[in-house]
Design a protein around this motif. Structure first.
Motif, PDB file in Angstrom:
ATOM      1  N   LEU A  46       0.832  -1.199   0.000  1.00  0.00           N
ATOM      2  CA  LEU A  46       0.000   0.000   0.000  1.00  0.00           C
ATOM      3  C   LEU A  46       0.871   1.255   0.000  1.00  0.00           C
ATOM      4  CD1 LEU A  46      -2.937   0.997   0.114  1.00  0.00           C
ATOM      5  CD2 LEU A  46      -2.817   0.796   2.592  1.00  0.00           C
ATOM      6  N   THR A  49       2.605   1.601  -3.446  1.00  0.00           N
ATOM      7  CA  THR A  49       1.654   2.060  -4.456  1.00  0.00           C
ATOM      8  C   THR A  49       1.378   3.544  -4.286  1.00  0.00           C
ATOM      9  OG1 THR A  49       0.635  -0.131  -4.545  1.00  0.00           O
ATOM     10  CG2 THR A  49      -0.651   1.711  -5.432  1.00  0.00           C
ATOM     11  N   TYR A  50       1.196   3.972  -3.042  1.00  0.00           N
ATOM     12  CA  TYR A  50       0.941   5.382  -2.760  1.00  0.00           C
ATOM     13  C   TYR A  50       2.115   6.240  -3.229  1.00  0.00           C
ATOM     14  CZ  TYR A  50      -0.199   9.631  -0.194  1.00  0.00           C
ATOM     15  OH  TYR A  50      -0.480  10.929   0.146  1.00  0.00           O
ATOM     16  N   LYS A  53       2.161   6.482  -7.026  1.00  0.00           N
ATOM     17  CA  LYS A  53       1.115   7.389  -7.521  1.00  0.00           C
ATOM     18  C   LYS A  53       1.497   8.846  -7.269  1.00  0.00           C
ATOM     19  CE  LYS A  53      -1.830   4.220  -8.859  1.00  0.00           C
ATOM     20  NZ  LYS A  53      -2.201   4.008 -10.242  1.00  0.00           N
ATOM     21  N   GLU A  68      -7.318   8.454  -7.379  1.00  0.00           N
ATOM     22  CA  GLU A  68      -6.691   7.212  -6.917  1.00  0.00           C
ATOM     23  C   GLU A  68      -5.814   7.481  -5.699  1.00  0.00           C
ATOM     24  OE1 GLU A  68      -4.625   4.869  -9.923  1.00  0.00           O
ATOM     25  OE2 GLU A  68      -5.992   5.670 -11.450  1.00  0.00           O
ATOM     26  N   LEU A  69      -5.093   8.568  -5.733  1.00  0.00           N
ATOM     27  CA  LEU A  69      -4.215   8.932  -4.626  1.00  0.00           C
ATOM     28  C   LEU A  69      -5.023   9.207  -3.360  1.00  0.00           C
ATOM     29  CD1 LEU A  69      -1.183   9.295  -4.173  1.00  0.00           C
ATOM     30  CD2 LEU A  69      -1.465  11.706  -4.693  1.00  0.00           C
ATOM     31  N   GLU A  71      -7.934   7.945  -2.627  1.00  0.00           N
ATOM     32  CA  GLU A  71      -8.443   6.652  -2.149  1.00  0.00           C
ATOM     33  C   GLU A  71      -7.352   5.879  -1.416  1.00  0.00           C
ATOM     34  OE1 GLU A  71     -10.183   2.502  -3.980  1.00  0.00           O
ATOM     35  OE2 GLU A  71     -10.674   4.361  -5.040  1.00  0.00           O
ATOM     36  N   LEU A  72      -6.142   5.908  -1.965  1.00  0.00           N
ATOM     37  CA  LEU A  72      -5.017   5.245  -1.305  1.00  0.00           C
ATOM     38  C   LEU A  72      -4.711   5.905   0.036  1.00  0.00           C
ATOM     39  CD1 LEU A  72      -2.612   4.657  -4.324  1.00  0.00           C
ATOM     40  CD2 LEU A  72      -3.617   2.885  -2.868  1.00  0.00           C
ATOM     41  N   GLN A  73      -4.831   7.210   0.085  1.00  0.00           N
ATOM     42  CA  GLN A  73      -4.591   7.919   1.339  1.00  0.00           C
ATOM     43  C   GLN A  73      -5.606   7.487   2.403  1.00  0.00           C
ATOM     44  OE1 GLN A  73      -4.464  12.167   0.839  1.00  0.00           O
ATOM     45  NE2 GLN A  73      -3.030  12.373   2.532  1.00  0.00           N
ATOM     46  N   ASP A  75      -7.028   4.537   2.463  1.00  0.00           N
ATOM     47  CA  ASP A  75      -6.611   3.180   2.826  1.00  0.00           C
ATOM     48  C   ASP A  75      -5.446   3.208   3.816  1.00  0.00           C
ATOM     49  OD1 ASP A  75      -8.552   2.222   1.100  1.00  0.00           O
ATOM     50  OD2 ASP A  75      -7.133   1.729  -0.514  1.00  0.00           O
ATOM     51  N   LEU A  76      -4.502   4.134   3.604  1.00  0.00           N
ATOM     52  CA  LEU A  76      -3.377   4.278   4.523  1.00  0.00           C
ATOM     53  C   LEU A  76      -3.873   4.658   5.916  1.00  0.00           C
ATOM     54  CD1 LEU A  76      -0.812   6.286   2.342  1.00  0.00           C
ATOM     55  CD2 LEU A  76      -0.624   3.897   3.031  1.00  0.00           C
TER      56      LEU A  76
END
Length: 120
Positions: A46, A49-50, A53, A68-69, A71-73, A75-76
């Protein structure tokens, strides 16, 4: 006291300081959190990937990539291992800032400050 003796004294006291930091509960918690992060494949993927991106976004801003960034944030923020590591890292940084303050006061200047400089 000669310059060599003075350097030896400073080095001995510096080593005692390093040992004290390494033996502190704050540092030990950071080491443990780092080991847990390294062992958590999902969390490390994760983070990777972050970071990828973020790099892509810096090279070429794109609204889809920004989504996308974000959403990843999210998730983090929801990953317990990452949050534990961030908390331990923040506590260690705070400890080191406090030690910097303690050292800086008697010498009358910011201890952990870059002196500028550089080559050319």
């Amino acid at each position: 006291m000669s310059d060599a003796e003075s350097v030896d004294t400073v080095e001995a006291k510096l080593q005692a300081f390093v040992d004290a930091v390494e033996n502190s509960e704050t540092y030990q918690q950071f080491v443990e959190a780092s080991e847990q992060l390294e062992a958590d494949q999902e969390a490390t993927e994760l983070l990777e990937t972050y970071q990828q991106k973020q790099q892509q976004l810096q090279e070429n801003f794109d609204q889809e990539l920004m989504a996308e960034l974000q959403e990843l944030q999210s998730d983090l923020s929801n990953n317990e291992t990452i949050q534990q590591h961030r908390a331990a890292q923040s506590e260690l940084i705070e400890l080191l800032q406090q030690t910097n303050d303690v050292i800086s006061e008697p010498i009358g200047m910011e201890f952990a400050q870059t002196s500028g400089g550089g080559c050319c």
